[in-house]
Design a protein around this motif. Structure first.
Motif: not given
Length: 258
Positions: A230-258
């Motif tokens: 979803m983040k990739r899709c949103l940024l393709e639609i509008d690169p100026t969007l500010s996007i925050e996520v609320f992931p499960f903490e144990k997977y946060l590092e994976i998300y940041r590196n994706a």
């Protein structure tokens, strides 16, 4: 970007009409202000009390969740679940709009299942007739090596799996989320191994009977695909969007590196 334009562009990629009949995607709660200018978006797998705390802090214009906040008739859910009713009231006070993209996102191009395949470092070779199943050739020959690869890529401390007599792995089928009982999709495509989640006892037993290897991932882990896709899709639609996520903490590092 106005909300109505953002939703229209998201709808082209993940049309709500493609959702399962039992699903409850789309508008959940908040002001129906489709002319609102959207500059910040908050992503969450589930909209919980913990997510509300972060919403209060970040004050986004729009919240997108994977699982619908109201999985059924809102009035009935409010009566049956007083904690959810209070959470809904608290969210309304934040003047935030909440939308959900569930099964339409799961099966959509570049959505949940495609994102999980990408997180595993693999490349899709086909899609099952059901629309959800992603097929890809195995990067390793044996079942144990595949389990190790999945565990490493997704930073899992252990992997729940059943070899079921599979020696060489050539073709893999994957459906993110709770589709463990739908293993017949993988059988129809002559996959050697099926990767999914929430398989029942009898589904696991039948996979053993049919000689289909199975790797089960935690539902939360598989939902990483929502944040990444979803983040990739949103940024393709509008690169100026500010996007925050609320992931499960144990997977946060994976998300940041994706």
């Amino acid at each position: 970007m106005e909300l109505k334009r953002l939703l229209r562009l998201l709808g082209r990629r993940f049309p709500l009409s493609s959702s399962e009949k039992w699903d409850h995607p789309g508008y959940q709660l908040g002001p129906r202000d489709y002319n609102r200018d959207i500059s910040s978006v908050f992503l969450a797998l589930d909209l919980t009390e913990a997510a509300l705390m972060m919403i209060r802090e970040r004050k986004p214009d729009l919240v997108l969740t994977h699982h619908p906040f109201f999985f059924g008739r809102p009035s009935a859910i409010r009566r049956q679940d007083p904690m959810k009713a209070k959470l809904a009231d608290d969210l309304e006070k934040e003047n935030v709009i909440v939308y959900s993209y569930h099964t339409c996102f799961d099966k959509g191009e570049g959505g949940m299942n495609d994102s999980i395949v990408t997180l595993l470092g693999l490349h899709r070779s086909g899609i099952g007739k059901d629309g959800y199943l992603r097929l890809f050739p195995s990067p390793v020959e044996d079942f144990s090596s595949l389990c190790s690869l999945v565990g490493k890529k997704l930073s899992l401390p252990f992997v729940l799996a059943k070899k079921n007599g599979v020696e060489k792995v050539r073709k893999i089928g994957l459906v993110a989320g709770g589709a463990g009982n739908d293993f017949s999709w993988a059988l129809q495509e002559e996959a050697d191994v099926y990767i999914s989640g929430d398989a029942s006892h009898h589904a696991r037993l039948d996979m053993e009977r049919y000689g289909l290897g199975y790797i089960e991932l935690p539902h939360e882990c598989e939902e990483l695909g929502f944040f990444v896709g979803m983040k990739r899709c949103l940024l393709e639609i509008d690169p100026t969007l500010s996007i925050e996520v609320f992931p499960f903490e144990k997977y946060l590092e994976i998300y940041r590196n994706a």
